[in-house]
Design a protein around this motif. Structure first.
Motif, PDB file in Angstrom:
ATOM      1  N   ASP A   1      34.940  52.257 -25.496  1.00 23.70           N
ATOM      2  CA  ASP A   1      33.348  51.567 -25.149  1.00 23.70           C
ATOM      3  C   ASP A   1      32.673  52.510 -24.174  1.00 23.70           C
ATOM      4  O   ASP A   1      32.009  51.989 -23.431  1.00 23.70           O
ATOM      5  CB  ASP A   1      33.390  50.153 -24.914  1.00 23.70           C
ATOM      6  N   ASP A   2      32.286  53.834 -24.456  1.00 26.06           N
ATOM      7  CA  ASP A   2      31.882  54.753 -23.770  1.00 26.06           C
ATOM      8  C   ASP A   2      32.187  54.817 -22.403  1.00 26.06           C
ATOM      9  O   ASP A   2      31.521  55.070 -21.509  1.00 26.06           O
ATOM     10  CB  ASP A   2      30.240  54.265 -23.817  1.00 26.06           C
ATOM     11  N   ARG A   3      33.456  54.424 -21.866  1.00 32.27           N
ATOM     12  CA  ARG A   3      33.833  54.569 -20.691  1.00 32.27           C
ATOM     13  C   ARG A   3      35.484  55.038 -20.489  1.00 32.27           C
ATOM     14  O   ARG A   3      36.006  54.600 -21.513  1.00 32.27           O
ATOM     15  CB  ARG A   3      33.713  53.317 -19.932  1.00 32.27           C
TER      16      ARG A   3
ATOM     17  N   LEU B   1      39.186  57.121 -23.898  1.00 30.67           N
ATOM     18  CA  LEU B   1      37.813  56.640 -24.052  1.00 30.67           C
ATOM     19  C   LEU B   1      37.593  55.057 -24.692  1.00 30.67           C
ATOM     20  O   LEU B   1      38.187  55.365 -25.941  1.00 30.67           O
ATOM     21  CB  LEU B   1      36.852  57.685 -24.250  1.00 30.67           C
TER      22      LEU B   1
ATOM     23  N   ARG C   1      35.706  64.406 -17.676  1.00 35.34           N
ATOM     24  CA  ARG C   1      35.279  63.603 -18.885  1.00 35.34           C
ATOM     25  C   ARG C   1      35.763  64.582 -20.064  1.00 35.34           C
ATOM     26  O   ARG C   1      35.328  64.816 -21.075  1.00 35.34           O
ATOM     27  CB  ARG C   1      33.745  63.608 -18.940  1.00 35.34           C
ATOM     28  N   SER C   2      36.988  65.192 -20.004  1.00 39.92           N
ATOM     29  CA  SER C   2      37.477  66.195 -20.975  1.00 39.92           C
ATOM     30  C   SER C   2      39.044  66.384 -20.643  1.00 39.92           C
ATOM     31  O   SER C   2      39.380  66.277 -19.548  1.00 39.92           O
ATOM     32  CB  SER C   2      36.900  67.556 -21.005  1.00 39.92           C
TER      33      SER C   2
END
Length: 633
Positions: free
Chosen positions: A299-301, A297, A261-262
């Motif tokens: 909508d938070d996914r 990213l 997630r980065s």
């Protein structure tokens, strides 16, 4: 700061034994160079203080920044690595608060009331203003209290502070230019993506523009499918297979970034704890090249990632990393939307069903689950529970009998003791007409009869048969006229025919007015017999039958419902307020002493028991049936 340390380090060996003035004269060219070429405001402020303080003969000085939680925070101090004393800070805070130069004598600026003076001299502080906003405050401690010397020092600081103001403007402009360049690159890339109508063409345009804009050997973009990233497009490649070694490694790099997630930069910067195994494997294909992967990213996914490759001698700068991140944030939602729209309709429907099932049967979403459960319970209740189906209509109370009091002859009103709304008993005087003319006329005929009686007695005494017959006829005529006048006088008084309520008629304002023969003066209805007139909508009239029972509730008596029985259904419709209404008459069974004719309310007639769902849905079902009948060929 690094520039200042470099300058000091290069000069310390040659001037370590020299005096402070000698060291400053030797360091002055280097300080001016640092002031001109520094990349940060802190480095410029340190060099400026080192130059400015000796010019003023100030043993202590500082530059403070506003906007922190503790007030003003030190940006640079003189001498270096010293503490900013309380007097300087207080003077700087006063200058920042008042937005003007401030001078405070040291003897008057002790740490607390009653404390001993801290020295003989003064503190001066000036705000540094750019675009009418104070971005810093500089303060100096001087050993003099002479007003002329303090004014000269303030002027000197004002002239010299132009360096810091110019440096702040330069740094702001540099940042704005970087932002503008980043925005321009993002907009150009977004325009190229939006020009394409198909998802595959948009991905190809995106990676091609990315490779050209950032001078990359290769750019690739992929999207997550079934938990793994799949390559959608590679720059400079029209076709590629999923089993290619390069495609597998690019997908592994994207998975590595999405899982963590980065964004991932290889070789990684110092003190950065990220896993770069897949990136190192891809970099070996380029003989130690540079790799940058930025996840997208939406909508938070994370829906996918962008991977860029450069030769080993062209590293990714921080500015380029920021630009690529901005591009990924801009084109990610657009490409994801195109990918969703390009799928088959069956796949879209399947995804919608799966997403709905995931929301219902998956974790979280407690409110949605409770709402669905409540909806299901309501549907079941509507399908099982039966209630009384009733027809509702507007109602008006009328008297069962309505008697009119009518004028029997022309005349003038004499009295009117009652009017509409009054309750009267049988025989009560309602009104009376003027009868003086009738009384005079009766008196004339009575007198005429007495005279004819005298003549009759005289003729009888003298035995005059002819005269006796004539006079007897005149006496009979007078008696008839008297009886007629008595009847007219009796009819000049209007009395109540029965106990009831006057529902219409008000003659109290017409005393002395003319009354015509046949004119209706009053209407009286009984107090114990009522009927209710219902205005039933034509859509509901088919549900009513004679003999059905219900209740009526008057607006003025909302706490006393009256039992109602349907008696007559009139087969004639009346248009009212845009609706067709049928007149239905019913009778109130119980004696309702408080009801009055003219009262309005709501009536509900019981029909039968039906499902709650049918009762609520019937208006919609009927409307749909009519619409289908109207439009169906």
């Amino acid at each position: 700061m690094s520039e200042r340390l470099a300058v000091e380090g290069s000069s310390a060996a040659g001037v370590s034994a020299a005096s402070p003035a000698a060291r400053l004269s030797l360091l002055e060219p280097a300080l001016w160079q640092v002031l001109r070429t520094s990349q940060t405001l802190q480095a410029a402020a340190e060099a400026w203080l080192t130059l400015q303080a000796p010019m003023l003969g100030a043993p202590r000085a500082c530059v403070l920044l506003p906007g922190t939680s503790v007030g003003l925070a030190p940006l640079a101090v003189f001498p270096a690595q010293s503490e900013c004393e309380a007097g300087l800070r207080e003077t700087a805070e006063a200058a920042f608060r008042e937005n003007r130069p401030v001078v405070q004598a040291m003897a008057e600026a002790g740490p607390h009331p009653g404390a001993a003076p801290q020295g003989s001299g003064a503190w001066i502080a000036l705000p540094l203003v750019l675009d009418e906003a104070c971005f810093a405050v500089t303060a100096f401690a001087l050993d003099s209290l002479d007003k002329d010397e303090l004014r000269a020092a303030i002027r000197q600081v004002q002239w010299g502070s132009a360096w810091l103001v110019a440096k702040q403007a330069e740094l702001i402009g540099r940042g704005e230019r970087r932002t503008l360049a980043r925005s321009r690159s993002v907009l150009d890339l977004l325009a190229g993506v939006l020009e394409q109508s198909r998802f595959s063409a948009a991905c190809t345009a995106a990676v091609t523009d990315l490779a050209i804009a950032f001078s990359c050997q290769r750019a690739a973009i992929g999207f997550v499918r079934r938990g793994s990233a799949r390559i959608a497009a590679i720059s400079h490649s029209a076709q590629f297979g999923r089993e290619m070694n390069l495609v597998r490694r690019l997908g592994a790099c994207m998975n590595e970034a999405i899982d963590q997630r980065s964004l991932i930069l290889f070789p990684p910067p110092e003190n950065e704890a990220t896993v770069t195994t897949a990136h190192a494997d891809l970099a070996r294909l380029q003989y130690g090249g540079r790799v940058l992967t930025v996840p997208m990213l939406v909508d938070d996914r994370f829906v996918g990632a962008i991977t860029l490759e450069r030769p080993a001698d062209q590293p990714f700068s921080l500015e380029i990393v920021e630009q690529v991140s901005a591009c990924a944030a801009a084109i990610g939602p657009v490409l994801e939307d195109k990918r969703q729209n390009d799928r088959w309709l069956v796949l879209k429907a399947t995804d919608a069903v799966m997403n709905g099932a995931r929301l219902v049967f998956g974790p979280n979403h407690t409110g949605l689950k409770l709402g669905l459960a409540a909806t299901l319970a309501v549907v079941l209740a509507l399908s099982v529970i039966k209630i009384d189906y009733r027809v509702t209509a507007d109602a008006r109370v009328e008297g069962l009998v309505r008697r009119s009091v009518v004028a029997s002859y022309d005349g003038y009103l004499k009295t009117a003791g009652h009017r509409a709304g009054d309750t009267v008993r049988k025989g009560d005087l309602l009104a009376a007409l003027e009868d003086r003319d009738l009384a005079l006329e009766r008196l004339r005929w009575v007198t005429e009869r007495q005279q004819r009686t005298y003549e009759y007695d005289k003729a009888l005494a003298t035995r005059q048969p002819a005269t006796i017959n004539v006079v007897k006829s005149q006496i009979d005529q007078a008696d008839a006229q008297i009886r007629l006048l008595d009847e007219q006088i009796a009819r000049s008084k209007f009395t109540a025919p029965f106990d009831g309520l006057i529902v219409s008629g008000d003659l109290s304002q017409s005393i002395g007015g003319a009354i015509s023969r046949g004119q209706v003066l009053f209407e009286i209805a009984p107090l114990d017999s009522y009927r209710v007139v219902l205005s039933v909508d034509e859509r509901l009239i088919a549900d009513l039958r004679e003999g059905q029972r219900g209740h009526v509730l008057a607006t003025s008596l909302p706490d006393q419902p009256q039992v109602l029985t349907i008696q007559t259904i009139t087969p004639v419709a009346e248009a009212k307020n845009g609706r067709n209404l049928f007149r239905v008459e019913g009778r109130i069974e119980d004696g309702a002493t408080r009801l009055r004719p003219g009262m309005e309310g709501i009536a509900k007639v019981d029909v039968d028991r039906r499902l709650l769902a049918w009762v609520w849905a019937r208006p919609i079902v009927d409307w749909v049936r009519l619409a289908l009948w109207h439009w169906w060929p």
